[in-house]
Scaffold this motif. Sequence first.
Motif, PDB file in Angstrom:
ATOM      1  N   LEU A   1       0.826  -1.208   0.000  1.00 40.33           N
ATOM      2  CA  LEU A   1       0.000   0.000   0.000  1.00 40.33           C
ATOM      3  C   LEU A   1       0.863   1.262   0.000  1.00 40.33           C
ATOM      4  CD1 LEU A   1      -2.860  -0.950   2.504  1.00 40.33           C
ATOM      5  CD2 LEU A   1      -2.931  -0.942   0.016  1.00 40.33           C
ATOM      6  N   LYS A   2       1.983   1.205   0.707  1.00 42.55           N
ATOM      7  CA  LYS A   2       2.887   2.365   0.752  1.00 42.55           C
ATOM      8  C   LYS A   2       3.466   2.640  -0.635  1.00 42.55           C
ATOM      9  CE  LYS A   2       6.701   4.235   3.489  1.00 42.55           C
ATOM     10  NZ  LYS A   2       7.693   3.939   4.565  1.00 42.55           N
ATOM     11  N   LYS A   3       3.856   1.580  -1.341  1.00 43.95           N
ATOM     12  CA  LYS A   3       4.382   1.724  -2.693  1.00 43.95           C
ATOM     13  C   LYS A   3       3.296   2.271  -3.627  1.00 43.95           C
ATOM     14  CE  LYS A   3       6.921  -0.749  -6.280  1.00 43.95           C
ATOM     15  NZ  LYS A   3       6.153  -0.233  -7.400  1.00 43.95           N
ATOM     16  N   CYS A   4       2.065   1.812  -3.421  1.00 45.13           N
ATOM     17  CA  CYS A   4       0.944   2.284  -4.217  1.00 45.13           C
ATOM     18  C   CYS A   4       0.757   3.789  -4.035  1.00 45.13           C
ATOM     19  CB  CYS A   4      -0.330   1.540  -3.831  1.00 45.13           C
ATOM     20  SG  CYS A   4      -1.821   2.211  -4.561  1.00 45.13           S
ATOM     21  N   ARG A   5       0.889   4.232  -2.798  1.00 50.54           N
ATOM     22  CA  ARG A   5       0.714   5.663  -2.516  1.00 50.54           C
ATOM     23  C   ARG A   5       1.784   6.486  -3.215  1.00 50.54           C
ATOM     24  NH1 ARG A   5       0.170   7.616   3.608  1.00 50.54           N
ATOM     25  NH2 ARG A   5      -2.040   7.326   3.201  1.00 50.54           N
ATOM     26  N   LYS A   6       3.033   5.995  -3.176  1.00 48.46           N
ATOM     27  CA  LYS A   6       4.126   6.713  -3.844  1.00 48.46           C
ATOM     28  C   LYS A   6       3.887   6.782  -5.352  1.00 48.46           C
ATOM     29  CE  LYS A   6       7.806   5.729  -0.503  1.00 48.46           C
ATOM     30  NZ  LYS A   6       9.078   5.007  -0.268  1.00 48.46           N
ATOM     31  N   ASP A   7       3.457   5.628  -5.913  1.00 50.34           N
ATOM     32  CA  ASP A   7       3.171   5.600  -7.352  1.00 50.34           C
ATOM     33  C   ASP A   7       2.038   6.556  -7.696  1.00 50.34           C
ATOM     34  OD1 ASP A   7       5.130   3.747  -7.639  1.00 50.34           O
ATOM     35  OD2 ASP A   7       3.792   2.017  -7.855  1.00 50.34           O
ATOM     36  N   PHE A   8       1.058   6.602  -6.833  1.00 50.53           N
ATOM     37  CA  PHE A   8      -0.109   7.457  -7.059  1.00 50.53           C
ATOM     38  C   PHE A   8       0.294   8.930  -7.034  1.00 50.53           C
ATOM     39  CE2 PHE A   8      -3.838   9.614  -4.951  1.00 50.53           C
ATOM     40  CZ  PHE A   8      -4.594   9.725  -6.114  1.00 50.53           C
TER      41      PHE A   8
ATOM     42  N   LYS B   1      -8.449  -3.567   9.593  1.00 51.51           N
ATOM     43  CA  LYS B   1      -7.549  -2.415   9.544  1.00 51.51           C
ATOM     44  C   LYS B   1      -6.865  -2.281   8.176  1.00 51.51           C
ATOM     45  CE  LYS B   1      -6.526  -1.667  14.445  1.00 51.51           C
ATOM     46  NZ  LYS B   1      -6.951  -0.256  14.442  1.00 51.51           N
ATOM     47  N   ILE B   2      -6.444  -3.407   7.608  1.00 51.40           N
ATOM     48  CA  ILE B   2      -5.729  -3.332   6.326  1.00 51.40           C
ATOM     49  C   ILE B   2      -6.684  -2.922   5.201  1.00 51.40           C
ATOM     50  CG2 ILE B   2      -5.967  -5.735   5.553  1.00 51.40           C
ATOM     51  CD1 ILE B   2      -2.722  -3.676   5.479  1.00 51.40           C
ATOM     52  N   LEU B   3      -7.943  -3.346   5.261  1.00 49.89           N
ATOM     53  CA  LEU B   3      -8.910  -2.953   4.236  1.00 49.89           C
ATOM     54  C   LEU B   3      -9.303  -1.480   4.387  1.00 49.89           C
ATOM     55  CD1 LEU B   3     -11.224  -6.105   4.087  1.00 49.89           C
ATOM     56  CD2 LEU B   3      -9.527  -5.363   2.405  1.00 49.89           C
ATOM     57  N   LYS B   4      -9.354  -1.020   5.621  1.00 49.89           N
ATOM     58  CA  LYS B   4      -9.634   0.396   5.866  1.00 49.89           C
ATOM     59  C   LYS B   4      -8.494   1.259   5.308  1.00 49.89           C
ATOM     60  CE  LYS B   4     -10.933   3.571   9.605  1.00 49.89           C
ATOM     61  NZ  LYS B   4     -11.132   3.697  11.092  1.00 49.89           N
ATOM     62  N   LYS B   5      -7.274   0.775   5.488  1.00 48.31           N
ATOM     63  CA  LYS B   5      -6.091   1.481   4.958  1.00 48.31           C
ATOM     64  C   LYS B   5      -6.143   1.515   3.434  1.00 48.31           C
ATOM     65  CE  LYS B   5      -1.853   3.135   5.795  1.00 48.31           C
ATOM     66  NZ  LYS B   5      -1.571   4.293   6.683  1.00 48.31           N
ATOM     67  N   TYR B   6      -6.557   0.411   2.828  1.00 53.36           N
ATOM     68  CA  TYR B   6      -6.652   0.352   1.371  1.00 53.36           C
ATOM     69  C   TYR B   6      -7.631   1.408   0.858  1.00 53.36           C
ATOM     70  CZ  TYR B   6      -7.426  -1.452  -3.334  1.00 53.36           C
ATOM     71  OH  TYR B   6      -7.517  -1.573  -4.695  1.00 53.36           O
ATOM     72  N   ASP B   7      -8.807   1.485   1.466  1.00 57.27           N
ATOM     73  CA  ASP B   7      -9.812   2.453   1.009  1.00 57.27           C
ATOM     74  C   ASP B   7      -9.364   3.893   1.230  1.00 57.27           C
ATOM     75  OD1 ASP B   7     -11.546   0.579   0.055  1.00 57.27           O
ATOM     76  OD2 ASP B   7     -12.835   0.526   1.821  1.00 57.27           O
ATOM     77  N   LYS B   8      -8.605   4.118   2.299  1.00 59.23           N
ATOM     78  CA  LYS B   8      -8.121   5.470   2.585  1.00 59.23           C
ATOM     79  C   LYS B   8      -7.124   5.924   1.526  1.00 59.23           C
ATOM     80  CE  LYS B   8      -5.923   8.219   6.217  1.00 59.23           C
ATOM     81  NZ  LYS B   8      -5.310   8.187   7.577  1.00 59.23           N
TER      82      LYS B   8
ATOM     83  N   VAL C   1      -1.158  -2.517  -6.772  1.00 61.29           N
ATOM     84  CA  VAL C   1      -2.284  -2.943  -5.934  1.00 61.29           C
ATOM     85  C   VAL C   1      -3.481  -3.280  -6.809  1.00 61.29           C
ATOM     86  CG1 VAL C   1      -3.875  -2.271  -4.109  1.00 61.29           C
ATOM     87  CG2 VAL C   1      -1.485  -1.584  -3.990  1.00 61.29           C
ATOM     88  N   CYS C   2      -3.819  -2.353  -7.714  1.00 60.15           N
ATOM     89  CA  CYS C   2      -4.987  -2.556  -8.573  1.00 60.15           C
ATOM     90  C   CYS C   2      -4.745  -3.634  -9.606  1.00 60.15           C
ATOM     91  CB  CYS C   2      -5.380  -1.249  -9.251  1.00 60.15           C
ATOM     92  SG  CYS C   2      -5.884   0.014  -8.081  1.00 60.15           S
ATOM     93  N   ASP C   3      -3.494  -3.943  -9.909  1.00 67.19           N
ATOM     94  CA  ASP C   3      -3.176  -5.016 -10.859  1.00 67.19           C
ATOM     95  C   ASP C   3      -3.434  -6.391 -10.238  1.00 67.19           C
ATOM     96  OD1 ASP C   3      -0.323  -3.440 -12.501  1.00 67.19           O
ATOM     97  OD2 ASP C   3      -2.485  -3.282 -12.821  1.00 67.19           O
ATOM     98  N   GLY C   4      -3.652  -6.442  -8.949  1.00 66.00           N
ATOM     99  CA  GLY C   4      -3.976  -7.726  -8.323  1.00 66.00           C
ATOM    100  C   GLY C   4      -2.958  -8.246  -7.338  1.00 66.00           C
ATOM    101  N   THR C   5      -2.023  -7.408  -6.909  1.00 68.63           N
ATOM    102  CA  THR C   5      -1.037  -7.870  -5.926  1.00 68.63           C
ATOM    103  C   THR C   5      -1.640  -7.973  -4.532  1.00 68.63           C
ATOM    104  OG1 THR C   5       0.714  -6.793  -7.183  1.00 68.63           O
ATOM    105  CG2 THR C   5       1.217  -7.389  -4.901  1.00 68.63           C
ATOM    106  N   PHE C   6      -2.441  -6.982  -4.188  1.00 68.90           N
ATOM    107  CA  PHE C   6      -2.935  -6.870  -2.818  1.00 68.90           C
ATOM    108  C   PHE C   6      -4.024  -7.890  -2.493  1.00 68.90           C
ATOM    109  CE2 PHE C   6      -5.852  -5.007   0.302  1.00 68.90           C
ATOM    110  CZ  PHE C   6      -4.992  -4.705   1.333  1.00 68.90           C
TER     111      PHE C   6
END
Length: 325
Positions: free
Chosen positions: A30-37, A133-140, A58-63
């Motif tokens: 998720l942290k890497k996703c945020r940086k990419d975003f 918690k991890i799903l809440k982090k994903y949506d955030k 993340v959206c490619d299906g890793t998460f």
Amino acid sequence: MKFCKKYQEYMQGQREELPGLGFKNLKKTLKKCRKDFESHQELSGSADAKSCPNQCPVCDGTFFPSLLKEMSAVVGCFNERAQKLLEMHLASGFKKYFLWFKGKFQGNHVALIQLEGKDLVTYALINAIAVRKILKKYDKIHYSKQGQAFKAEAQRMHIEILQSPWLCELMAYHINLRETQVKSRRAPALFEGCSLTIDDGKPSLSCELFDSIKLDIDLTCSICLDTVFDPVSLTCGHIFCYFCACSAASVTIVDGLKAAEPKEKCPLCRQARVYEGAVHLDELNLLLSRRCHEYWEERLKSERIDRLRQAKEHWENQCRALMGV
């Protein structure tokens, strides 16, 4: 202490290795996703964009595939261990004596079952918190509701650990044991986190071990609208009276729920294929029969008539079929 660290310490502190969530790895993803975003926003010059970049890992299906696999392993392990533990506790005849003699060499048999049961309930709840918690982090991070949608899908696939009927059975087991120890004036039970409450005639089972989660299980049958009698849990996690569940599945109590057609659905969530793997909740049945004794006796008398009628009709039909009538 942050939950990620708390979760890791808990899993590392187990007596033996158990399946768990790769919480730290999921957070790194998720942290890497945020940086990419953020990089994508800078390159596109659109600071207000609230969607993931096209190459988001993340959206490619890793998460989600990783989380799905880990959740399945946790639920499978919990169900298997809890089932074996309760079968050991409810063993009778030769098996019970064998386990008793075996227990003499391994310490107090009841205490061992109770301690492992407590560990299993804790294991279930802390993993439920981790998933939430991890799903809440994903949506955030993604400004989305995909995390909540995944949770709903996990429930449909029966890999949400709080749906497990064995969790309900373990909670009832601990309450039964605690009350037995109080009556016999033995030392208090090790596990105080579970309780049965009856509010205005409506019973519920609850468990609270952590500040961030409290599990409440309604014990009112949504079909007869009374306290569940001879309770059974469908694979979707909903609890009904056995007689009511058989009626909903269009089968007789003689044939049982395993005879239900795959198309038959849960009266509450409308999921199909939920009857064949239904679990009889023996510990919960014992708990409710003690707490609601008068109601239990009345229900037992009324249902005995219906059960005898169904059994008579069943065998009469069988005889007609054999005679070719």
